[in-house]
Design a protein around this motif. Structure first.
Motif, mmCIF file in Angstrom:
data_model
loop_
_atom_site.group_PDB
_atom_site.id
_atom_site.type_symbol
_atom_site.label_atom_id
_atom_site.label_comp_id
_atom_site.label_asym_id
_atom_site.label_seq_id
_atom_site.Cartn_x
_atom_site.Cartn_y
_atom_site.Cartn_z
ATOM 1 N N ARG A 1 -6.989 12.468 89.368
ATOM 2 C CA ARG A 1 -5.808 12.875 88.586
ATOM 3 C C ARG A 1 -5.076 11.644 88.067
ATOM 4 N N GLN A 2 -4.606 11.726 86.842
ATOM 5 C CA GLN A 2 -3.864 10.629 86.234
ATOM 6 C C GLN A 2 -2.552 10.409 86.970
ATOM 7 N N VAL A 3 -2.162 9.144 87.119
ATOM 8 C CA VAL A 3 -0.908 8.787 87.766
ATOM 9 C C VAL A 3 0.060 8.249 86.713
ATOM 10 N N ILE A 4 1.269 8.834 86.657
ATOM 11 C CA ILE A 4 2.310 8.414 85.718
ATOM 12 C C ILE A 4 3.511 7.929 86.509
ATOM 13 N N SER A 5 4.007 6.756 86.152
ATOM 14 C CA SER A 5 5.128 6.162 86.880
ATOM 15 C C SER A 5 6.434 6.875 86.548
ATOM 16 N N ALA A 6 7.205 7.183 87.592
ATOM 17 C CA ALA A 6 8.533 7.769 87.420
ATOM 18 C C ALA A 6 9.636 6.735 87.584
ATOM 19 N N GLY A 7 9.260 5.492 87.884
ATOM 20 C CA GLY A 7 10.268 4.452 88.028
ATOM 21 C C GLY A 7 9.724 3.234 88.746
ATOM 22 N N SER A 8 10.364 2.074 88.508
ATOM 23 C CA SER A 8 10.007 0.819 89.157
ATOM 24 C C SER A 8 11.261 0.211 89.769
ATOM 25 N N ILE A 9 11.126 -0.316 90.989
ATOM 26 C CA ILE A 9 12.273 -0.827 91.722
ATOM 27 C C ILE A 9 11.960 -2.231 92.227
ATOM 28 N N GLU A 10 12.881 -3.167 92.013
ATOM 29 C CA GLU A 10 12.796 -4.499 92.608
ATOM 30 C C GLU A 10 13.734 -4.539 93.810
ATOM 31 N N VAL A 11 13.222 -4.999 94.950
ATOM 32 C CA VAL A 11 14.016 -5.023 96.179
ATOM 33 C C VAL A 11 13.951 -6.411 96.801
ATOM 34 N N ASN A 12 14.927 -6.688 97.665
ATOM 35 C CA ASN A 12 14.997 -7.977 98.354
ATOM 36 C C ASN A 12 14.644 -7.872 99.827
ATOM 37 N N SER A 13 14.218 -6.684 100.242
ATOM 38 C CA SER A 13 13.864 -6.459 101.641
ATOM 39 C C SER A 13 12.412 -6.027 101.731
ATOM 40 N N PRO A 14 11.674 -6.500 102.754
ATOM 41 C CA PRO A 14 10.278 -6.087 102.898
ATOM 42 C C PRO A 14 10.132 -4.683 103.469
ATOM 43 N N THR A 15 11.237 -4.085 103.927
ATOM 44 C CA THR A 15 11.176 -2.769 104.552
ATOM 45 C C THR A 15 12.051 -1.783 103.783
ATOM 46 N N LEU A 16 11.477 -0.642 103.451
ATOM 47 C CA LEU A 16 12.211 0.434 102.795
ATOM 48 C C LEU A 16 12.149 1.685 103.658
ATOM 49 N N THR A 17 13.172 2.502 103.535
ATOM 50 C CA THR A 17 13.179 3.821 104.163
ATOM 51 C C THR A 17 13.296 4.860 103.066
ATOM 52 N N ILE A 18 12.362 5.810 103.035
ATOM 53 C CA ILE A 18 12.435 6.882 102.048
ATOM 54 C C ILE A 18 12.645 8.214 102.772
ATOM 55 N N SER A 19 13.386 9.101 102.121
ATOM 56 C CA SER A 19 13.616 10.454 102.630
ATOM 57 C C SER A 19 12.998 11.432 101.647
ATOM 58 N N VAL A 20 12.149 12.312 102.148
ATOM 59 C CA VAL A 20 11.450 13.291 101.315
ATOM 60 C C VAL A 20 12.019 14.671 101.643
ATOM 61 N N TYR A 21 12.451 15.405 100.609
ATOM 62 C CA TYR A 21 13.033 16.724 100.847
ATOM 63 C C TYR A 21 13.061 17.511 99.544
ATOM 64 N N ASP A 22 13.450 18.776 99.646
ATOM 65 C CA ASP A 22 13.595 19.636 98.470
ATOM 66 C C ASP A 22 15.076 19.902 98.271
ATOM 67 N N ASN A 23 15.633 19.422 97.154
ATOM 68 C CA ASN A 23 17.062 19.621 96.891
ATOM 69 C C ASN A 23 17.303 20.764 95.917
ATOM 70 N N SER A 24 16.285 21.577 95.689
ATOM 71 C CA SER A 24 16.421 22.715 94.776
ATOM 72 C C SER A 24 15.984 23.979 95.506
ATOM 73 N N PHE A 25 15.076 24.781 94.906
ATOM 74 C CA PHE A 25 14.610 26.007 95.518
ATOM 75 C C PHE A 25 13.374 25.736 96.374
ATOM 76 N N ILE A 26 13.334 26.300 97.581
ATOM 77 C CA ILE A 26 12.162 26.201 98.435
ATOM 78 C C ILE A 26 11.145 27.220 97.937
ATOM 79 N N ASP A 27 10.065 26.730 97.333
ATOM 80 C CA ASP A 27 9.096 27.655 96.735
ATOM 81 C C ASP A 27 7.683 27.449 97.252
ATOM 82 N N GLY A 28 7.543 26.824 98.426
ATOM 83 C CA GLY A 28 6.220 26.707 99.040
ATOM 84 C C GLY A 28 5.413 25.506 98.599
ATOM 85 N N ASP A 29 6.048 24.487 98.004
ATOM 86 C CA ASP A 29 5.321 23.286 97.591
ATOM 87 C C ASP A 29 4.744 22.559 98.804
ATOM 88 N N THR A 30 3.464 22.213 98.715
ATOM 89 C CA THR A 30 2.792 21.393 99.725
ATOM 90 C C THR A 30 2.268 20.137 99.044
#
Length: 486
Positions: free
Chosen positions: A375-404
């Protein structure tokens, strides 16, 4: 108690208001009379009533000035997804995402026609055509047409190769404008032939509306709100103006075009000044996410609906006898200018090193992903950071519709076949210096409301950045991170 980060955010929103705001919207009434969360709102063309649907399939007919309910109807067994009217306002058409359409006649005070088929699942719009003789509706990537009395065969007009997200019809009903993925299409309703199609950018166009008869407004996944001139059945190829407005959602415009109302950002609604490309006011008081907005009898009255089952009425007119409000608008914020360090919540930690690579990732020379699992990959954004460690939070902020989904970081699966929920799933990422590091969302299914989407909150120990990734069975979206060790 509000967190310092939220206070600073809200204060920044207030500071972004135009200086000449004029009279603000103030609470007039609140109604907790919905059986379930509000899903959609629409004003009758004559301005005499506002109708809202809920998640239990009910319709509520309200006085457009006071908000009082004078009629409640059980219309569907599933959440009401869309509402629209014919040209003279005599007929109301409602639909559900799972494939049901019903037509209500105001003169007969009853539903006069209905159709249902699981083949029509994925309805996002239903529109009356020219002379109200036909209706157009979609089912995921298909565009259908049938007679408005719903008594004749349903014709498949177009089979597209991407999801149809939204559509509007011109004032004279001679053209339907719909979004297919990230492209815009203008269909002639007399011939059902395309007049025009073009792609304004790489991001899906989720919602559309007419600001006036000659100005189309679109809202894309990257947060771009764009204004397009529409004349003689054609869209201008470049927007007359645009702005960044955050997560896309349904828009409601005042008749004079001075205000735009939106929800889906939290427990509050936003009123925008499109001409000044700025937030005019934020309306607080709901206890859960604001899901629908609609102007009332005139441009001085605004309705907001929420998942908390309530409808609130706001007014810009003086109203000294308005009833007391148990959820008043908060007082002006005092901004704490002390530098903040935002700490991530400690929930369900997952570390990258625990997983092995599952699907092959094809990358370019600069380590930017090109494809994952074919599958083709399309970038949704690029980020420059000054730390080697990032923390990401994954969640659904809209309707829960069974996405896996599955998440891949630098070629390795870090979250496998995960069903997205409201609770944040926390993941720690260790970045490699001086190269591109990438995170890819791979859709394992499309849920009830394609495409597969997830909210991603990125924290580098000091700053939160919010993104909304969207993928389907052909395209994956990604985020790119660059860590400069020096």
């Amino acid at each position: 108690m509000r967190s310092p980060f939220l206070l600073v955010y809200l204060a920044c929103c207030l500071l972004s208001l135009p200086r000449s705001t004029g009279q603000l919207f103030r609470p007039q009434a609140r109604f907790s009379d919905n059986a379930a969360g509000v899903t959609v709102m629409a004003r009758h063309p004559e301005g005499k009533m506002v109708i809202n649907g809920d998640r239990d399939g009910n319709l509520y007919f309200r006085d457009a000035s006071t908000g009082q309910v004078f009629r409640k109807i059980k219309a569907h067994q599933s959440p009401v997804n869309t509402l629209s009217f014919n040209s003279n306002g005599q007929l109301l058409i409602s639909s559900t995402f799972d494939g049901e359409i019903r037509i209500y006649d105001f003169q007969k005070d009853n539903f006069v026609q209905s159709i249902y088929s699981p083949d029509y699942a994925g309805i996002r719009f239903v529109l009356f055509s020219i002379a109200d003789g036909f209706i157009y509706f979609n089912s995921n990537s298909r565009l259908y047409k049938t007679r408005s009395d719903l008594t004749q065969k349903v014709d498949l007009i177009r089979q597209e190769d991407d999801t149809l997200y939204d559509a509007v019809i011109a004032a004279d009903r001679s053209a339907v404008i719909y979004s297919k993925g990230h492209s815009l299409h203008v269909l002639n309703t007399r011939s059902d032939l395309l007049r025009q199609e073009f792609s304004p950018g790489p991001f899906p166009i989720r919602y559309m509306n007419f600001l006036n008869d000659t100005t189309l407004v679109t809202w894309s996944d990257d947060g771009t709100l764009a204004f397009w001139s529409f004349r003689m059945g054609q869209l201008a190829l470049n927007p007359t103006s645009w702005m960044k407005a955050g997560l896309p959602c349904r828009m409601a415009f005042s008749s004079d075009g001075k205000f735009m109302a939106t929800g889906m950002v939290g427990n509050w609604a936003r009123v925008w000044s499109p001409q000044e490309r700025a937030i005019f006011q934020e309306l607080f008081g709901h206890q859960q996410t604001v899901t629908a907005t609609c102007f009332g009898k005139n441009d001085h009255i605004l309705f907001t609906g929420s998942n908390d089952r309530s409808v609130r009425v706001w007014s810009r007119e003086e109203n000294k006898t308005s009833p007391p409000d148990t959820n008043p608008v908060p007082p002006p914020l005092v901004v704490d200018t002390t530098p903040l360090t935002v700490k991530p919540p400690e929930i369900d930690t997952v570390h990258v090193a625990q997983h092995e690579q599952v699907k092959a990732v094809e990358v370019a020379d600069n380590n930017i992903p090109k494809s994952l699992g074919g599958r083709q990959v399309i970038s949704a954004g690029s980020i420059e950071v000054n730390s080697p460690t990032l923390t990401i939070s994954v969640y659904d902020n809209s309707f829960i519709d069974g996405d896996t989904l599955s998440l891949y970081f630098n070629g390795k699966c870090i979250l496998d076949h995960y069903g997205v929920v409201k609770q944040k799933r926390i993941i720690h990422l260790q970045l490699e210096p001086d190269i591109n590091n990438y995170l890819i969302l791979f859709a394992e299914n499309l849920g009830l409301r394609p495409p597969n989407t997830a909210a991603i909150l990125v924290n580098d120990g000091k700053t939160d950045r919010f993104f909304r990734l969207s993928s389907d069975m052909k395209v994956c979206s990604s985020l790119n991170f660059t860590y400069n060790k020096k």
